[in-house]
Design an enzyme around this catalytic site. Structure first.
Site, PDB file in Angstrom:
ATOM      1  N   CYS A  88       0.880  -1.162   0.000  1.00 11.31           N
ATOM      2  CA  CYS A  88       0.000   0.000   0.000  1.00 11.31           C
ATOM      3  C   CYS A  88       0.924   1.220   0.000  1.00 11.31           C
ATOM      4  CB  CYS A  88      -0.956  -0.027   1.189  1.00 11.31           C
ATOM      5  SG  CYS A  88      -0.173  -0.282   2.799  1.00 11.31           S
ATOM      6  N   PHE A  89       0.534   2.310   0.626  1.00 11.50           N
ATOM      7  CA  PHE A  89       1.405   3.486   0.612  1.00 11.50           C
ATOM      8  C   PHE A  89       2.560   3.331   1.599  1.00 11.50           C
ATOM      9  CE2 PHE A  89       2.642   7.767   1.993  1.00 11.50           C
ATOM     10  CZ  PHE A  89       2.983   8.317   0.768  1.00 11.50           C
TER      11      PHE A  89
END
Length: 235
Positions: A88-89
């Protein structure tokens, strides 16, 4: 944002968006598939197979509706000898949630135990409260239903993932998972040792009917430590 992607199982890695575009890491870990799960996932490399899912890291987002698709994607990759990075981020919440759902499916372990094992090698792993609740709802029944679907589509699961995951658990956590016989023996030995300590350590009349916290701490330390050291020394 961490120190690179983390290997969770053979063929399964967990990381962040920096890891997903780092050619050195991707090459070193032979990444062939990537699940990008954040607000605006975009494929970057032509030689990698992507699954892009747009999900924000907020508790109310229904991330569990993506579990089945992600589990099938990861499993197919591993069965074909590939290596899948889930990112994800920040590599903390969304990607960890997806990895936990997959591991629950192929092992039958509960989400808390899987998270504990992941944290042993990636301490920042931490699904947000809403995602934790969805993992709880996913639970054993739903994860095993999805496992049956995997086996119907791909055949019997050939991996020893539960054994690999348990190997990641902290030593004292594994000590608590000893056999009933070992636990009974330890209890007997503990009682005998406590009696000896109580005879050796003088107590005032006021304390004669109360357990000593110090003795409890000594007992816990000296009966866990040898088992942990023996396991560590055996590696």
């Amino acid at each position: 944002m961490g120190n690179g992607m983390t290997k969770v199982l053979p063929g399964l890695y967990l990381g962040n968006f920096i890891d997903a575009k780092d050619p050195d890491q991707l090459g070193r870990n032979k990444i062939t598939h990537i699940i990008s799960i954040h607000e605006s996932p975009q494929p970057l490399l032509q030689d990698i197979t992507y699954l892009r899912i747009s999900v924000s890291d907020t508790p109310e987002v229904p991330i569990k509706k993506h579990f089945k698709e992600c589990v099938h994607f990861i499993h197919s990759c591993r069965l074909n000898g590939g290596n899948c990075l889930v990112h994800c981020f920040a590599g903390i919440s969304r990607s960890t949630t997806i990895v936990i759902a997959y591991v629950m499916t192929v092992t039958g372990l509960g989400w808390q135990e899987v998270l504990e094992a992941i944290k042993a090698s990636r301490p920042i792993a931490n699904p947000n409260p809403g995602f934790r609740q969805q993992l709880e709802e996913f639970g054993w029944a739903n994860s095993q239903k999805l496992r049956r679907q995997l086996e119907e589509r791909f055949g019997e699961i050939p991996f020893r993932d539960e054994e690999d995951l348990r190997a990641l658990l902290p030593l004292c956590r594994r000590c608590r998972q000893g056999s009933a016989t070992s636990a009974a023996s330890a209890t007997t030995a503990s009682s005998a040792a406590e009696g000896t300590l109580q005879r050796l350590v003088p107590r005032s009349p006021r304390d004669s009917h109360q357990p000593l916290p110090l003795l409890a701490r000594v007992k816990q330390t000296f009966f866990c430590l040898p088992r942990c050291l023996s396991r560590k020394g055996g590696k």
